[in-house]
Design a protein around this motif. Structure first.
Motif, PDB file in Angstrom:
ATOM      1  N   GLY A  15      85.516  71.156  11.785  1.00 29.50           N
ATOM      2  CA  GLY A  15      85.300  71.617  13.053  1.00 29.50           C
ATOM      3  C   GLY A  15      86.376  70.805  13.954  1.00 29.50           C
ATOM      4  O   GLY A  15      87.252  70.064  13.408  1.00 29.50           O
ATOM      5  N   ARG A  16      85.936  70.671  15.222  1.00 25.72           N
ATOM      6  CA  ARG A  16      86.880  69.801  16.247  1.00 25.72           C
ATOM      7  C   ARG A  16      85.872  68.901  16.886  1.00 25.72           C
ATOM      8  O   ARG A  16      84.691  69.213  16.811  1.00 25.72           O
ATOM      9  N   GLY A  17      86.419  67.780  17.265  1.00 20.21           N
ATOM     10  CA  GLY A  17      85.725  66.809  18.115  1.00 20.21           C
ATOM     11  C   GLY A  17      84.972  67.268  19.184  1.00 20.21           C
ATOM     12  O   GLY A  17      85.484  68.088  20.045  1.00 20.21           O
ATOM     13  N   GLY A  18      83.668  66.899  19.354  1.00 18.69           N
ATOM     14  CA  GLY A  18      82.823  67.704  20.211  1.00 18.69           C
ATOM     15  C   GLY A  18      82.115  68.804  19.892  1.00 18.69           C
ATOM     16  O   GLY A  18      81.153  69.499  20.791  1.00 18.69           O
ATOM     17  N   GLU A  19      82.494  69.306  18.615  1.00 24.29           N
ATOM     18  CA  GLU A  19      81.515  70.694  18.270  1.00 24.29           C
ATOM     19  C   GLU A  19      80.527  70.359  17.542  1.00 24.29           C
ATOM     20  O   GLU A  19      79.645  71.086  16.919  1.00 24.29           O
ATOM     21  N   GLY A  20      80.065  68.956  17.209  1.00 30.25           N
ATOM     22  CA  GLY A  20      78.715  68.657  16.417  1.00 30.25           C
ATOM     23  C   GLY A  20      78.844  68.861  15.056  1.00 30.25           C
ATOM     24  O   GLY A  20      77.923  69.054  14.404  1.00 30.25           O
ATOM     25  N   VAL A  21      80.182  68.476  14.416  1.00 31.88           N
ATOM     26  CA  VAL A  21      80.297  68.523  12.965  1.00 31.88           C
ATOM     27  C   VAL A  21      79.431  67.172  12.314  1.00 31.88           C
ATOM     28  O   VAL A  21      78.684  67.712  11.264  1.00 31.88           O
ATOM     29  N   VAL A  22      79.655  66.265  12.777  1.00 28.24           N
ATOM     30  CA  VAL A  22      78.764  65.038  12.117  1.00 28.24           C
ATOM     31  C   VAL A  22      77.431  65.370  12.171  1.00 28.24           C
ATOM     32  O   VAL A  22      76.717  65.237  10.969  1.00 28.24           O
ATOM     33  N   LEU A  23      76.888  65.693  13.440  1.00 26.78           N
ATOM     34  CA  LEU A  23      75.226  65.998  13.683  1.00 26.78           C
ATOM     35  C   LEU A  23      74.873  67.179  12.743  1.00 26.78           C
ATOM     36  O   LEU A  23      73.918  67.244  12.070  1.00 26.78           O
ATOM     37  N   ALA A  24      75.746  68.135  12.565  1.00 28.25           N
ATOM     38  CA  ALA A  24      75.353  69.392  11.616  1.00 28.25           C
ATOM     39  C   ALA A  24      75.419  68.709  10.034  1.00 28.25           C
ATOM     40  O   ALA A  24      74.420  69.103   9.290  1.00 28.25           O
ATOM     41  N   SER A  25      76.067  67.778   9.759  1.00 30.93           N
ATOM     42  CA  SER A  25      75.984  67.323   8.332  1.00 30.93           C
ATOM     43  C   SER A  25      74.900  66.538   8.280  1.00 30.93           C
ATOM     44  O   SER A  25      74.179  66.514   7.081  1.00 30.93           O
ATOM     45  N   GLN A  26      74.646  65.695   9.468  1.00 27.35           N
ATOM     46  CA  GLN A  26      73.372  64.909   9.225  1.00 27.35           C
ATOM     47  C   GLN A  26      72.147  65.692   9.067  1.00 27.35           C
ATOM     48  O   GLN A  26      71.247  65.436   8.360  1.00 27.35           O
ATOM     49  N   VAL A  27      71.894  66.734   9.788  1.00 27.35           N
ATOM     50  CA  VAL A  27      70.863  67.299   9.941  1.00 27.35           C
ATOM     51  C   VAL A  27      70.545  68.227   8.585  1.00 27.35           C
ATOM     52  O   VAL A  27      69.508  68.396   8.212  1.00 27.35           O
ATOM     53  N   LEU A  28      71.901  68.745   8.188  1.00 29.84           N
ATOM     54  CA  LEU A  28      71.791  69.468   6.840  1.00 29.84           C
ATOM     55  C   LEU A  28      71.342  68.805   5.576  1.00 29.84           C
ATOM     56  O   LEU A  28      70.742  68.830   4.668  1.00 29.84           O
ATOM     57  N   THR A  29      71.831  67.282   5.652  1.00 29.86           N
ATOM     58  CA  THR A  29      71.649  66.384   4.679  1.00 29.86           C
ATOM     59  C   THR A  29      70.122  65.958   4.773  1.00 29.86           C
ATOM     60  O   THR A  29      69.191  65.975   3.653  1.00 29.86           O
ATOM     61  N   ASP A  30      69.419  65.790   5.948  1.00 31.40           N
ATOM     62  CA  ASP A  30      68.092  65.715   6.109  1.00 31.40           C
ATOM     63  C   ASP A  30      67.331  66.862   5.347  1.00 31.40           C
ATOM     64  O   ASP A  30      66.299  66.639   4.913  1.00 31.40           O
ATOM     65  N   THR A  31      67.681  67.922   5.670  1.00 35.09           N
ATOM     66  CA  THR A  31      67.078  69.137   5.303  1.00 35.09           C
ATOM     67  C   THR A  31      66.813  69.266   3.591  1.00 35.09           C
ATOM     68  O   THR A  31      65.933  69.485   3.288  1.00 35.09           O
ATOM     69  N   PHE A  32      67.973  68.806   3.082  1.00 35.74           N
ATOM     70  CA  PHE A  32      67.993  68.876   1.596  1.00 35.74           C
ATOM     71  C   PHE A  32      67.343  67.844   1.107  1.00 35.74           C
ATOM     72  O   PHE A  32      66.512  67.860   0.100  1.00 35.74           O
ATOM     73  N   GLY A  33      67.243  66.655   1.848  1.00 41.51           N
ATOM     74  CA  GLY A  33      66.375  65.591   1.425  1.00 41.51           C
ATOM     75  C   GLY A  33      64.880  66.011   1.468  1.00 41.51           C
ATOM     76  O   GLY A  33      64.199  65.420   0.667  1.00 41.51           O
ATOM     77  N   ARG A  34      64.598  66.743   2.676  1.00 43.10           N
ATOM     78  CA  ARG A  34      63.343  67.011   2.604  1.00 43.10           C
ATOM     79  C   ARG A  34      62.652  68.102   1.715  1.00 43.10           C
ATOM     80  O   ARG A  34      61.613  68.221   1.260  1.00 43.10           O
ATOM     81  N   ALA A  35      63.807  68.722   1.218  1.00 44.19           N
ATOM     82  CA  ALA A  35      63.475  69.755   0.140  1.00 44.19           C
ATOM     83  C   ALA A  35      63.315  69.198  -1.237  1.00 44.19           C
ATOM     84  O   ALA A  35      63.156  69.746  -2.109  1.00 44.19           O
ATOM     85  N   GLY A  36      63.525  68.005  -1.286  1.00 46.69           N
ATOM     86  CA  GLY A  36      63.486  67.108  -2.431  1.00 46.69           C
ATOM     87  C   GLY A  36      64.662  66.670  -3.372  1.00 46.69           C
ATOM     88  O   GLY A  36      64.613  66.520  -4.420  1.00 46.69           O
ATOM     89  N   CYS A  37      65.864  67.015  -2.668  1.00 50.50           N
ATOM     90  CA  CYS A  37      67.165  66.605  -3.353  1.00 50.50           C
ATOM     91  C   CYS A  37      67.630  65.299  -3.182  1.00 50.50           C
ATOM     92  O   CYS A  37      67.350  64.580  -2.121  1.00 50.50           O
ATOM     93  N   TRP A  38      68.357  64.753  -3.929  1.00 49.33           N
ATOM     94  CA  TRP A  38      69.336  63.595  -3.741  1.00 49.33           C
ATOM     95  C   TRP A  38      70.378  64.031  -2.961  1.00 49.33           C
ATOM     96  O   TRP A  38      71.001  65.006  -3.211  1.00 49.33           O
ATOM     97  N   VAL A  39      70.683  63.374  -1.933  1.00 47.45           N
ATOM     98  CA  VAL A  39      71.738  63.801  -1.023  1.00 47.45           C
ATOM     99  C   VAL A  39      72.771  62.728  -0.636  1.00 47.45           C
ATOM    100  O   VAL A  39      72.463  61.393  -0.670  1.00 47.45           O
ATOM    101  N   GLN A  40      73.864  63.115  -0.138  1.00 44.95           N
ATOM    102  CA  GLN A  40      74.805  62.060   0.251  1.00 44.95           C
ATOM    103  C   GLN A  40      75.677  62.834   1.461  1.00 44.95           C
ATOM    104  O   GLN A  40      76.119  63.951   1.147  1.00 44.95           O
ATOM    105  N   SER A  41      76.151  62.090   2.299  1.00 44.60           N
ATOM    106  CA  SER A  41      76.972  62.768   3.502  1.00 44.60           C
ATOM    107  C   SER A  41      77.687  61.881   4.254  1.00 44.60           C
ATOM    108  O   SER A  41      77.117  60.428   4.360  1.00 44.60           O
ATOM    109  N   PHE A  42      78.971  61.935   4.517  1.00 42.19           N
ATOM    110  CA  PHE A  42      79.616  60.847   5.364  1.00 42.19           C
ATOM    111  C   PHE A  42      80.782  61.807   6.068  1.00 42.19           C
ATOM    112  O   PHE A  42      81.354  62.860   5.333  1.00 42.19           O
TER     113      PHE A  42
END
Length: 280
Positions: free
Chosen positions: A5-32
């Motif tokens: 995406g573009r700066g200001g569209e929440g790309v990094v926040l989206a990756s963090q939230v989705l990483t948190d979601t997969f983690g809560r689902a019991g997965c091993w996760v990595q995001s940067f």
């Protein structure tokens, strides 16, 4: 997964939230993330990996992705689409048919419109469709984990969580897979070209780091005191491997200890390790 995406569209926040979601689902996760330029509107990417069975040890960028998520309402380039592996999935922020096809599946959701309806806007007044797109991602990749996504949003978005949870639910419900039409332009997958072998520009050492006596760098060194209970936590964090436990007792190899003091910081026992000047 590659999220763009573009700066200001929440790309990094989206990756963090989705990483948190997969983690809560019991997965091993990595995001940067990867930033091209430190300004709003500049291209931004975020890389996300998850595994249901084992920890993730790869630390490099995702080159060829199984899932491409495009947060910007503008369409992705053919070059970006070519990075999707055969059989992969492209998730787009749009409410009309995407006129490209390839050896991948396409799904879309009107994420920007959903964000506008819920009053989720940037500081410039533009709709932020990132969380609605996450609802689509969860529907397509982990359809039973919408509650986990809602918890992840609630834990990260504070007072804005309620509107974003509603947007995620709408994105989940409105996401559709599109059918290939005869008029769609075809995109070929770009196979990674083999790297040519090149001679090193500089001399390469074939010895290991044991030849480097880093203890010669130090001005201070750790000393084990009587309170040490030989738990070996210091050995776990020692960057030079100078702390070891042999036959149940801790020892320090001053030939390699560079006096960083990490062992003293991480030690859970009070007055078990002290730093002292290296004798002249």
């Amino acid at each position: 997964m590659l999220i763009v995406g573009r700066g200001g569209e929440g790309v990094v926040l989206a990756s963090q939230v989705l990483t948190d979601t997969f983690g809560r689902a019991g997965c091993w996760v990595q995001s940067f993330p990867e930033f091209k330029a430190e300004r709003r509107g500049a291209p931004i990417s975020a890389f996300l990996r998850w595994d249901e069975a084992a920890p993730i040890h790869r630390r490099y960028k995702v080159q060829d992705c199984d899932v491409l998520v495009v947060i910007s309402p503008s369409p992705p380039s053919e070059q970006l689409l070519a990075a999707v592996r055969p059989g992969g999935l492209v998730i787009l922020n749009r409410d009309t048919h995407f006129p490209y096809a390839g050896d991948f599946h396409v799904a879309h959701v009107a994420a920007s419109r959903i964000a506008q309806e819920h009053g989720i806007l940037s500081s410039e007044g533009r709709p932020m469709g990132n969380v609605a797109l996450l609802g689509a991602c969860v529907k397509l990749l982990a359809p039973d984990e919408l509650p986990a996504l809602e918890l992840a949003i609630a834990s990260r978005m504070g007072s804005g969580a309620a509107a974003n949870i509603r947007a995620a639910r709408d994105g989940y419900a409105a996401c559709v897979r599109q059918h290939v039409l005869e008029a769609d332009a075809h995109v070929e997958h770009a196979a990674a070209a083999p790297r040519p072998h090149r001679r090193a520009l500089f001399a390469v050492s074939t010895t290991d780091s044991l030849r480097v006596h880093t203890g010669a760098w130090s001005l201070d060194r750790p000393v084990l005191l009587d309170a040490c209970n030989d738990c070996a936590l210091c050995a776990l964090f020692c960057p030079e491997g100078a702390m070891t436990r042999t036959n149940g007792a801790m020892a320090i190899d001053y030939l390699y200890c560079k006096g960083c003091g990490i062992c003293e910081v991480v030690c859970p026992v009070k007055n078990a390790i002290a730093m002292e000047p290296v004798p002249a």
